[in-house]
Scaffold this motif. Sequence first.
Motif: not given
Length: 52
Positions: A9-13, A19-24, A26-34
Amino acid sequence: MTYALPRLREEIAYIAYHFHWPRAEILDLTHDERRQWVAEIARINTRVNEGG
């Protein structure tokens, strides 16, 4: 191994806020990408805060 929900949640927020990217998206990114995007945002913030 699972990923800690509070950390996710912290990374997503953090990414969404900067960057104002939508939640979905961001969730599509891999852990490493995030993690890489979080690190890049932190570098940008440091430069801006230091006047560079």
